[in-house]
Structures are given as C-alpha cells and as structure tokens.
Design an enzyme around this catalytic site. Structure first.
Site, PDB file in Angstrom:
ATOM      1  N   TYR A 299      -1.763  -1.126  10.394  1.00  0.00           N
ATOM      2  CA  TYR A 299      -1.826  -1.357   8.940  1.00  0.00           C
ATOM      3  C   TYR A 299      -0.606  -0.741   8.248  1.00  0.00           C
ATOM      4  CZ  TYR A 299      -3.664  -1.530   4.173  1.00  0.00           C
ATOM      5  OH  TYR A 299      -3.830  -1.777   2.828  1.00  0.00           O
TER       6      TYR A 299
ATOM      7  N   SER B  64       0.865  -1.203   0.000  1.00  0.00           N
ATOM      8  CA  SER B  64       0.000   0.000   0.000  1.00  0.00           C
ATOM      9  C   SER B  64       0.888   1.235   0.000  1.00  0.00           C
ATOM     10  CB  SER B  64      -0.855   0.001   1.268  1.00  0.00           C
ATOM     11  OG  SER B  64      -1.449   1.269   1.469  1.00  0.00           O
TER      12      SER B  64
HETATM   13  N1  LIG Z   1      -8.699  -1.248  -0.999  1.00  0.00           N
HETATM   14  C1  LIG Z   1      -7.698  -0.408  -0.771  1.00  0.00           C
HETATM   15  O1  LIG Z   1      -7.907   0.811  -0.634  1.00  0.00           O
HETATM   16  C2  LIG Z   1      -6.284  -0.935  -0.721  1.00  0.00           C
HETATM   17  C3  LIG Z   1      -5.240  -0.017  -0.902  1.00  0.00           C
HETATM   18  C4  LIG Z   1      -3.922  -0.477  -0.834  1.00  0.00           C
HETATM   19  C5  LIG Z   1      -3.682  -1.812  -0.606  1.00  0.00           C
HETATM   20  N2  LIG Z   1      -4.712  -2.691  -0.445  1.00  0.00           N
HETATM   21  C6  LIG Z   1      -4.383  -4.096  -0.182  1.00  0.00           C
HETATM   22  O2  LIG Z   1      -4.975  -4.916  -1.164  1.00  0.00           O
HETATM   23  C7  LIG Z   1      -5.156  -6.231  -0.634  1.00  0.00           C
HETATM   24  C8  LIG Z   1      -6.551  -6.711  -0.969  1.00  0.00           C
HETATM   25  O3  LIG Z   1      -7.495  -5.889  -0.279  1.00  0.00           O
HETATM   26  P1  LIG Z   1      -8.889  -5.438  -0.904  1.00  0.00           P
HETATM   27  O4  LIG Z   1      -8.895  -3.970  -0.912  1.00  0.00           O
HETATM   28  O5  LIG Z   1      -9.177  -6.190  -2.149  1.00  0.00           O
HETATM   29  O6  LIG Z   1      -9.859  -5.864   0.294  1.00  0.00           O
HETATM   30  P2  LIG Z   1     -11.072  -6.896   0.409  1.00  0.00           P
HETATM   31  O7  LIG Z   1     -12.030  -6.694  -0.689  1.00  0.00           O
HETATM   32  O8  LIG Z   1     -11.543  -6.754   1.820  1.00  0.00           O
HETATM   33  O9  LIG Z   1     -10.355  -8.303   0.214  1.00  0.00           O
HETATM   34  C9  LIG Z   1      -9.503  -8.832   1.194  1.00  0.00           C
HETATM   35  C10 LIG Z   1      -9.216 -10.273   0.857  1.00  0.00           C
HETATM   36  O10 LIG Z   1      -8.311 -10.798   1.840  1.00  0.00           O
HETATM   37  C11 LIG Z   1      -8.814 -12.027   2.312  1.00  0.00           C
HETATM   38  N3  LIG Z   1      -8.414 -12.246   3.697  1.00  0.00           N
HETATM   39  C12 LIG Z   1      -8.467 -11.384   4.736  1.00  0.00           C
HETATM   40  N4  LIG Z   1      -8.039 -11.984   5.856  1.00  0.00           N
HETATM   41  C13 LIG Z   1      -7.703 -13.257   5.509  1.00  0.00           C
HETATM   42  C14 LIG Z   1      -7.196 -14.372   6.233  1.00  0.00           C
HETATM   43  N5  LIG Z   1      -6.942 -14.328   7.550  1.00  0.00           N
HETATM   44  N6  LIG Z   1      -6.966 -15.519   5.549  1.00  0.00           N
HETATM   45  C15 LIG Z   1      -7.213 -15.596   4.224  1.00  0.00           C
HETATM   46  N7  LIG Z   1      -7.701 -14.585   3.496  1.00  0.00           N
HETATM   47  C16 LIG Z   1      -7.932 -13.425   4.135  1.00  0.00           C
HETATM   48  C17 LIG Z   1     -10.342 -11.917   2.180  1.00  0.00           C
HETATM   49  O11 LIG Z   1     -10.875 -13.208   1.996  1.00  0.00           O
HETATM   50  P3  LIG Z   1     -11.873 -13.974   2.994  1.00  0.00           P
HETATM   51  O12 LIG Z   1     -12.737 -12.977   3.633  1.00  0.00           O
HETATM   52  O13 LIG Z   1     -12.554 -14.949   2.092  1.00  0.00           O
HETATM   53  O14 LIG Z   1     -10.958 -14.665   3.934  1.00  0.00           O
HETATM   54  C18 LIG Z   1     -10.469 -11.122   0.888  1.00  0.00           C
HETATM   55  O15 LIG Z   1     -10.461 -11.979  -0.227  1.00  0.00           O
HETATM   56  C19 LIG Z   1      -4.863  -6.130   0.866  1.00  0.00           C
HETATM   57  O16 LIG Z   1      -3.578  -6.630   1.140  1.00  0.00           O
HETATM   58  C20 LIG Z   1      -4.918  -4.641   1.128  1.00  0.00           C
HETATM   59  O17 LIG Z   1      -4.122  -4.255   2.233  1.00  0.00           O
HETATM   60  C21 LIG Z   1      -6.002  -2.273  -0.503  1.00  0.00           C
END
Ligand SMILES: NC(=O)c1ccc[n+]([C@@H]2O[C@H](COP(=O)([O-])OP(=O)(O)OC[C@H]3O[C@@H](n4cnc5c(N)ncnc54)[C@H](OP(=O)(O)O)[C@@H]3O)[C@@H](O)[C@H]2O)c1
Length: 255
Positions: free
Chosen positions: A152, A139
C-alpha cells in the site's frame, strides 16, 4: 465552487471518500460519472446525488480490468460528450508485509497504480480538449512507510510520482494533475482488508489519541480539498501532493 456543465468521473464512488466526493460535486451542480464494482452501493450514492437534481451516470467497472477501464472513458464520452475532471479515488489496502506478500503487491499495485495510470492515459485526450484536471487520491503513507502495509505504501508513493510526472507532461497542454494525501479516515477500507468492526474502531480511537489535533480527518474534509483542486480556484496548482491529516504525519513515532 461551481461545477455547472463540468463532467466529473469519480472512481470508487460506491463507498467512503469517493461517495462523499460525489455528493459534494453534485451539490456543486457537476454532471457525474460514478464508477465502482458494487452496483447497489453505486445506486445509493447516485440516489444521494439526485437529491440535488442531477442524474449521475453509473458505470460498473473493475479498475483491474483493461476493458472495463476503456469502457469508463467510452461510455462517459458517449453520454456526456466530454470529460472535465477525473478523480482517481478507487483503492484498496492489504495488511501484509514483504515476507510472502507478492500476491498483495500484485493486487494493490494493479488497483492503486496501474488502474489510475491507464484511466488517466485514456481520458487525457478528452481532458486536453477541455483543459481539465486530474485529482489522485493518495495517502500520507506515501511518505510515512509502515510495516504490514508495504504494498500500500509503495503504491501511494508511486501514485505521487505519477502525479508529478503527469503534471509535467500535460501541463503544457493545459491539464493540471494533483494528489490529495489524507491521513486515516473512517471508511470501509480496513474492513475490506479483513479487519472486523471492533478492531477497526479500536484502531481509529488509538490513532486519534496520538494525532496532534486529537481527531481523524473525515471524508467530507477530504472532499473539500478534492473540489478545491478540481476547481478553477486552483488554476495555478499542479504537481502538488496536498496532505490533509490533522497533523498525523508530524506526530512522533513511539519506539
Ligand atoms: N480511509 C483511509 O484511511 C484512507 C487514507 C488515505 C487514503 N485513502 C485512499 O482513499 C481512497 C478511497 O478509499 P476509502 O477509504 O474511501 O475506502 P472504501 O470505503 O473501502 O472505498 C474504496 C472504493 O474503491 C473502490 N474499489 C476498490 N477496488 C476497486 C476495483 N478493483 N475496481 C473499481 N473500484 C474499486 C470500491 O468500490 P467497489 O467495492 O464498488 O468496487 C470503493 O468504492 C483509496 O484510494 C484509499 O487508498 C484512504
């Protein structure tokens, strides 16, 4: 980009950025392993991938549990006999600052850092055999600390250093390791952290107004960079932390 006969593991493939990456890799003919805890959502992603003719392997696993992480590697190798690409995408955030925040620290660090560390370690012998690569989803907050998201920000800073250390360690064995560092992306991440739909939308529209390009990055935009780094086109790129944020990290912070 063509990933024909390439075996790609994506953690957190049940939602957001991970689910979008899965569909893009499927379009590029990859053999996919979709990992997450929510089997219904994993099946939805798998169905979207099947539109492109390939049947992904679903593995229900919690990135906080060592046995589950071992299962990801064991089942992938049993089914596909190799690993070419590991996308460490699964992650959570929690809206907590330092005061009283040790539980958030433990949960976030376990999911966002310890999980990818262990999975990368266990997958590495297989990645060395294929001269494969790892893409960690970090991020911009790794370099742009925010109060209320202390754990985070710390976790993503740690993940970036992990990327560079792993790139240095495994480069001589032919394995590349990179990060993609997105700015804010409209996914379920803040809702999973407790924000209601309305507050989440207000947050994103406020953010959009302050970003130089006046928009936020989409999951598709992030997935494009992930596929590039995972592909042979990026054969000289390792240890990089690739920001994609519509200019969010250069905007001035208002006092
Ligand atoms: N959205 C943003 O603004 C943003 C910005 C920068 C970086 N990111 C990064 O992008 C990545 C994906 O996030 P997203 O934004 O797509 O969020 P999201 O829609 O909430 O997806 C998060 C994913 O992580 C999985 N997950 C969470 N905890 C887990 C665990 N203990 N074991 C296995 N799977 C787990 C969830 O799957 P289940 O619920 O099925 O377990 C889900 O598929 C993350 O690393 C996040 O930090 C996001």
């Amino acid at each position: 980009m063509d990933f024909k006969n390439k075996v790609v593991i994506i953690t957190g493939a049940s939602s957001g950025i991970g689910a979008t990456c899965a569909v893009k890799f499927a379009k590029a003919s990859a053999k996919l392993v979709l990992v997450g805890r929510n089997v219904d959502n994993l099946s939805k992603t798998a169905n979207s991938c099947r539109n492109f003719g390939l049947r992904p392997l679903i593995i229900v696993a919690d990135m906080c549990k060592e046995d589950d992480i071992k299962k990801i590697v064991d089942e992938t190798v049993k089914y596909f006999e190799k690993i070419d690409v590991l996308v460490n995408n699964a992650g959570i955030t929690m809206m907590r600052d330092i005061e009283g925040g040790i539980e958030a620290y433990d949960r976030v660090m376990r999911t966002n850092v310890r999980g990818p560390f262990l999975l990368t370690d266990l997958a590495m012998p297989h990645l060395i055999k294929t001269k494969g690569n790892v893409v960690n989803i970090s991020s911009i907050l790794a370099h742009r600390p925010m109060a209320k998201m202390t754990a985070y920000c710390m976790s993503k800073a740690a993940l970036d250093v992990f990327t560079k250390c792993a790139a240095a360690e495994f480069g001589p064995k032919g394995v590349r390791v990179n990060s993609v560092n997105p700015g804010p992306v409209r996914t379920d991440i803040f809702k999973a952290a407790g924000l209601d739909e309305e507050t989440n939308e207000m947050l994103f529209s406020t953010i959009e107004k302050g970003i130089p390009l006046r928009k936020v990055v989409s999951s598709e935009d992030v997935a494009e960079v992930v596929l590039f780094l995972a592909s042979d086109k990026a054969c000289c790129v390792t240890g990089s932390c690739y920001e994609i944020d519509c200019g969010a990290s250069i905007q001035q912070i208002k006092a």
